[in-house]
Design a protein around this motif. Structure first.
Motif, mmCIF file in Angstrom:
data_model
loop_
_atom_site.group_PDB
_atom_site.id
_atom_site.type_symbol
_atom_site.label_atom_id
_atom_site.label_comp_id
_atom_site.label_asym_id
_atom_site.label_seq_id
_atom_site.Cartn_x
_atom_site.Cartn_y
_atom_site.Cartn_z
ATOM 1 N N GLY A 341 0.818 -1.201 0.000
ATOM 2 C CA GLY A 341 0.000 0.000 0.000
ATOM 3 C C GLY A 341 0.854 1.254 0.000
ATOM 4 N N ALA A 342 0.255 2.372 -0.391
ATOM 5 C CA ALA A 342 0.956 3.655 -0.451
ATOM 6 C C ALA A 342 0.154 4.709 0.297
ATOM 7 C CB ALA A 342 1.159 4.088 -1.905
ATOM 8 N N VAL A 343 0.826 5.778 0.678
ATOM 9 C CA VAL A 343 0.189 6.879 1.400
ATOM 10 C C VAL A 343 -0.642 7.703 0.419
ATOM 11 C CG1 VAL A 343 0.573 8.942 2.772
ATOM 12 C CG2 VAL A 343 2.052 6.942 3.095
ATOM 13 N N VAL A 344 -1.913 7.854 0.738
ATOM 14 C CA VAL A 344 -2.804 8.697 -0.058
ATOM 15 C C VAL A 344 -2.717 10.143 0.412
ATOM 16 C CG1 VAL A 344 -5.237 9.192 -0.534
ATOM 17 C CG2 VAL A 344 -4.397 6.835 -0.620
ATOM 18 N N SER A 345 -2.790 10.322 1.724
ATOM 19 C CA SER A 345 -2.685 11.671 2.274
ATOM 20 C C SER A 345 -2.177 11.579 3.699
ATOM 21 C CB SER A 345 -4.043 12.389 2.240
ATOM 22 O OG SER A 345 -4.968 11.734 3.090
ATOM 23 N N SER A 346 -1.526 12.647 4.142
ATOM 24 C CA SER A 346 -1.004 12.668 5.503
ATOM 25 C C SER A 346 -1.029 14.081 6.048
ATOM 26 C CB SER A 346 0.412 12.097 5.561
ATOM 27 O OG SER A 346 1.287 12.798 4.698
ATOM 28 N N SER A 347 -1.201 14.167 7.353
ATOM 29 C CA SER A 347 -1.187 15.423 8.083
ATOM 30 C C SER A 347 -0.675 15.077 9.480
ATOM 31 C CB SER A 347 -2.608 16.004 8.154
ATOM 32 O OG SER A 347 -3.429 15.177 8.961
ATOM 33 N N PRO A 348 -0.454 16.065 10.329
ATOM 34 C CA PRO A 348 0.008 15.723 11.674
ATOM 35 C C PRO A 348 -0.918 14.778 12.430
ATOM 36 C CG PRO A 348 0.390 18.043 11.240
ATOM 37 C CD PRO A 348 -0.401 17.519 10.078
ATOM 38 N N ALA A 349 -2.203 14.795 12.142
ATOM 39 C CA ALA A 349 -3.144 13.956 12.887
ATOM 40 C C ALA A 349 -3.439 12.630 12.208
ATOM 41 C CB ALA A 349 -4.461 14.718 13.096
ATOM 42 N N PHE A 350 -3.577 12.628 10.877
ATOM 43 C CA PHE A 350 -4.048 11.448 10.161
ATOM 44 C C PHE A 350 -3.084 11.020 9.066
ATOM 45 C CE2 PHE A 350 -8.378 13.038 11.400
ATOM 46 C CZ PHE A 350 -8.717 11.948 12.187
ATOM 47 N N GLU A 351 -3.142 9.752 8.759
ATOM 48 C CA GLU A 351 -2.471 9.238 7.566
ATOM 49 C C GLU A 351 -3.426 8.231 6.925
ATOM 50 O OE1 GLU A 351 1.419 9.895 7.362
ATOM 51 O OE2 GLU A 351 2.027 7.837 6.931
ATOM 52 N N VAL A 352 -3.654 8.371 5.625
ATOM 53 C CA VAL A 352 -4.542 7.487 4.878
ATOM 54 C C VAL A 352 -3.706 6.699 3.880
ATOM 55 C CG1 VAL A 352 -6.565 7.329 3.376
ATOM 56 C CG2 VAL A 352 -6.441 9.127 5.127
ATOM 57 N N LEU A 353 -3.907 5.383 3.840
ATOM 58 C CA LEU A 353 -3.196 4.521 2.898
ATOM 59 C C LEU A 353 -4.204 3.765 2.059
ATOM 60 C CD1 LEU A 353 -1.596 4.318 5.893
ATOM 61 C CD2 LEU A 353 0.002 3.033 4.479
ATOM 62 N N ALA A 354 -3.817 3.423 0.832
ATOM 63 C CA ALA A 354 -4.634 2.594 -0.051
ATOM 64 C C ALA A 354 -3.767 1.484 -0.613
ATOM 65 C CB ALA A 354 -5.230 3.427 -1.180
ATOM 66 N N ARG A 355 -4.402 0.332 -0.854
ATOM 67 C CA ARG A 355 -3.667 -0.825 -1.385
ATOM 68 C C ARG A 355 -4.553 -1.604 -2.367
ATOM 69 N NH1 ARG A 355 -1.407 -6.301 1.777
ATOM 70 N NH2 ARG A 355 -0.539 -7.196 -0.138
ATOM 71 N N PRO A 356 -4.107 -1.799 -3.603
ATOM 72 C CA PRO A 356 -4.865 -2.634 -4.545
ATOM 73 C C PRO A 356 -4.703 -4.109 -4.213
ATOM 74 C CG PRO A 356 -2.837 -1.837 -5.564
ATOM 75 C CD PRO A 356 -2.897 -1.209 -4.205
ATOM 76 N N LEU A 357 -5.778 -4.871 -4.407
ATOM 77 C CA LEU A 357 -5.779 -6.294 -4.058
ATOM 78 C C LEU A 357 -6.043 -7.164 -5.280
ATOM 79 C CD1 LEU A 357 -7.762 -6.008 -0.704
ATOM 80 C CD2 LEU A 357 -5.276 -5.974 -1.039
ATOM 81 N N ALA A 358 -5.758 -8.441 -5.125
ATOM 82 C CA ALA A 358 -5.729 -9.350 -6.273
ATOM 83 C C ALA A 358 -7.075 -9.479 -6.979
ATOM 84 C CB ALA A 358 -5.233 -10.726 -5.825
ATOM 85 N N ASN A 359 -8.171 -9.436 -6.242
ATOM 86 C CA ASN A 359 -9.475 -9.665 -6.864
ATOM 87 C C ASN A 359 -10.140 -8.383 -7.343
ATOM 88 O OD1 ASN A 359 -10.139 -8.527 -4.413
ATOM 89 N ND2 ASN A 359 -11.845 -9.926 -3.997
ATOM 90 N N GLY A 360 -9.401 -7.273 -7.348
ATOM 91 C CA GLY A 360 -9.976 -5.998 -7.758
ATOM 92 C C GLY A 360 -10.472 -5.155 -6.608
ATOM 93 N N ASP A 361 -10.487 -5.713 -5.394
ATOM 94 C CA ASP A 361 -10.847 -4.923 -4.227
ATOM 95 C C ASP A 361 -9.747 -3.894 -3.934
ATOM 96 O OD1 ASP A 361 -13.084 -6.465 -4.028
ATOM 97 O OD2 ASP A 361 -12.579 -7.405 -2.110
ATOM 98 N N ARG A 362 -10.053 -2.998 -3.023
ATOM 99 C CA ARG A 362 -9.093 -1.967 -2.619
ATOM 100 C C ARG A 362 -9.170 -1.832 -1.099
ATOM 101 N NH1 ARG A 362 -6.126 1.192 -5.757
ATOM 102 N NH2 ARG A 362 -5.607 3.360 -5.220
ATOM 103 N N ALA A 363 -8.026 -1.928 -0.436
ATOM 104 C CA ALA A 363 -7.989 -1.759 1.012
ATOM 105 C C ALA A 363 -7.609 -0.325 1.339
ATOM 106 C CB ALA A 363 -6.987 -2.722 1.635
#
Length: 557
Positions: A341-363
């Motif tokens: 997965g990779a960082v989508v967005s970050s700030s001092p309070a939050f960090e959001v990550l996304a990761r592509p998965l084998a069946n087309g889902d996204r975590a």
């Protein structure tokens, strides 16, 4: 520095071939034997026991893996770290297990673990001495024969499945750089293991001996570029904070965040058979709250990191054990696509990550760094699923499912991490969306703070002016415009031209560099500002160097 080892929970159909039970005939390994097709899982003693290790403790933790149900969920490799051997080799030059600590010897231990359905991992060092100054496999200081082939054959005779190869006390011959000496040593280790006649996964610690802060320097990036040729997993940096019985309540949370910090930018190196290893899981062990334990498991799963416990398994907290044993998080970590997965967005309070998965889902994961509970809302478009799109969102901690076409919402406790698995319905193909990071936690920013259309490197804010998308033709878009090679070597935002316009097509190389395809030059970060209030400098193009840290970039996935 030390690496973590165990490795490999391969796909079920390959398990028998990759991880054979003890047999009378030695298996035959070849250089292309597939190993560690999913991130390794298991247990290692170091972060809890350090050198206070013996046969009884190893066996007790192995039994706890089985009785707790963790072994059946994939935590099946038991690795003995440093200090297991005598201080001298025997008359033949072989390593010898300490007869007081391991009275039955290592061949017996391997057989005992295999009989329980577990795998056997062992520690050695590519230098002349281990980190605790026991005999290493490498050449002595000043030169001489090494023991790589001898030790590999010995491990094969003990039916070892995994070798954790550290990098202390490695001699650098005259005329070679440190980086060249480590590359030669780890290639020799890998060759010896391949020639041993038994498939053994290699955890290579080489990168950890070159780390310089979170982003690292040129040599660190060089080692990261070649280490996958030698091992199936590798420690990139600083150790996780070890448990201290004299101060058991000491927090270890900052250590978890630190190791997550250097690992989160390195997704370009992860793939089946090659894994970035930010060190041991200490979830459920002293020093982490239940929320912090969930965060470590969730973040490691998002990063496709090895799940290697280092704790007293019988004493794990109920909350930590629940997090470690959560089969939905394990499935996320073990996803066969093998994309980190990779960082989508970050700030001092939050960090959001996304990761592509084998069946087309996204975590998707949201880390709450702050010390207070917070409400979160993550728009689907901000994680690469532009409207119109509806997803079934499964909360991987609770199993609860909801449907949304707008945003993921919830309340995340202090130091906790929410994790969802999204199944798109009626959506276009996901578009890699998020930050372009350089020099660590800095973001390519199009806020036009230095002139209309300018792009600078600024502190990450999670703002829309830092939300890039990766499109066809190698285009990097921000707010409908394209990253473009401008005049005077500067880069800028400009209208996207049809087709492949010169100056708007970029190639992200394995070494992290972003190459403008027409000129062949590399996107380059500015030097650090002399003062905190100095105006941000614009990003520019420069001749591509040899693994320059200021030309390495992390992109969305």
């Amino acid at each position: 520095m030390r690496a973590s080892l165990p490795c490999l929970t391969a796909a079920a159909l390959l398990a028998l071939a990759l991880c054979p039970a003890p047999a009378t005939a030695e298996p035959t390994a070849t250089s292309d034997t597939p190993l560690a097709l999913t991130p390794p899982m298991g247990w290692n003693n170091w972060a809890h026991y350090m050198c206070d290790i013996d046969e009884a403790k190893v066996v007790a933790n192995a039994e706890a893996l089985v009785s707790s149900g963790l072994a059946a969920k994939g935590y099946d490799t038991v690795t003995v770290d440093d200090c297991w051997m005598r201080r001298e080799r025997d008359a033949r030059g072989d390593l010898v297990a300490d007869p007081v600590k391991f009275p039955h010897g290592m061949a017996w231990l391997g057989e005992h673990l295999h009989a329980k359905g577990l795998k056997f991992g062992i520690y050695e060092d590519a230098g002349s001495l281990t980190c605790e100054r026991y005999p290493g496999s490498g050449a002595p200081e000043g030169g001489g024969p090494d023991h790589y082939a001898r030790d590999a054959r010995l491990f094969a005779s003990w039916n070892v499945d995994y070798v954790k190869m550290d990098g202390c006390n490695l001699w650098v011959p005259p005329g070679k750089t440190k980086e060249e000496a480590y590359r030669d040593a780890y290639n020799a280790v890998a060759r010896a293991l391949r020639d041993s006649g038994r498939p053994m996964v290699l955890s290579a610690s080489a990168p950890a001996y070159f780390q310089q802060g979170e982003w690292g320097g040129a040599d660190w990036h060089k080692v990261l570029d070649w280490v996958g040729e030698t091992g199936q997993l590798w420690r990139e940096g600083k150790d996780i904070k070890v448990y201290k019985a004299s101060a058991p309540r000491t927090s270890r949370w900052s250590s978890v965040l630190g190791n997550y910090g250097y690992n989160r930018w390195l997704g370009r190196y992860a793939a089946p058979g090659n894994w970035n290893d930010p060190d041991f899981l200490i979830a459920g062990a002293p020093g982490l709250t239940d929320a912090e334990s969930r965060s470590q498991v969730g973040l490691w799963a998002m990063m496709a990191a090895p799940f290697i416990l280092s704790s007293d398994v019988s004493a794990l907290s109920p909350g930590g054990l629940a997090a470690l044993g959560n089969t939905r998080l394990i499935a996320l970590d073990q996803d066969p696509l093998g994309r980190q997965g990779a960082v989508v967005s970050s700030s001092p309070a939050f960090e959001v990550l996304a990761r592509p998965l084998a069946n087309g889902d996204r975590a998707v994961a949201v880390l709450n760094r702050s010390g207070t509970d917070r409400d979160v809302s993550v728009p689907l478009a901000g994680i690469g699923l532009p409207a119109p799109c509806v997803v079934d969102a499964e909360d991987l901690w609770t199993g609860k499912r909801t449907e949304t076409g707008d945003a993921l919402t919830g309340r995340v406790a202090a130091h906790d991490t929410a994790v969802w698995r999204l199944t798109p319905r009626g959506c276009a193909e996901a578009v890699p969306t998020g930050q372009i990071n350089g020099l660590g936690a800095m973001c390519a920013d199009g806020a036009s703070t230095s002139g209309v259309g300018s792009v600078v490197l600024a502190a990450c804010t999670a703002g829309a002016d830092q939300r890039w998308t990766l499109g066809g033709g190698g285009r990097l878009r921000l707010a409908g415009q394209c990253l473009t090679a401008g005049s005077g070597g500067l880069v800028e935002l400009a209208d996207c031209a049809p087709g492949r316009r010169a100056g708007q097509s970029w190639r992200h190389r394995r070494d992290g560099s972003l190459v403008e395809e027409v000129s062949g030059t590399c996107l380059t970060a500015p030097a650090a500002a002399a003062t905190p209030d100095a105006p941000a400098e614009r990003l520019r193009l420069a001749a591509c160097g040899d693994h320059r840290a200021d030309q390495a970039w992390s992109l969305p996935v």
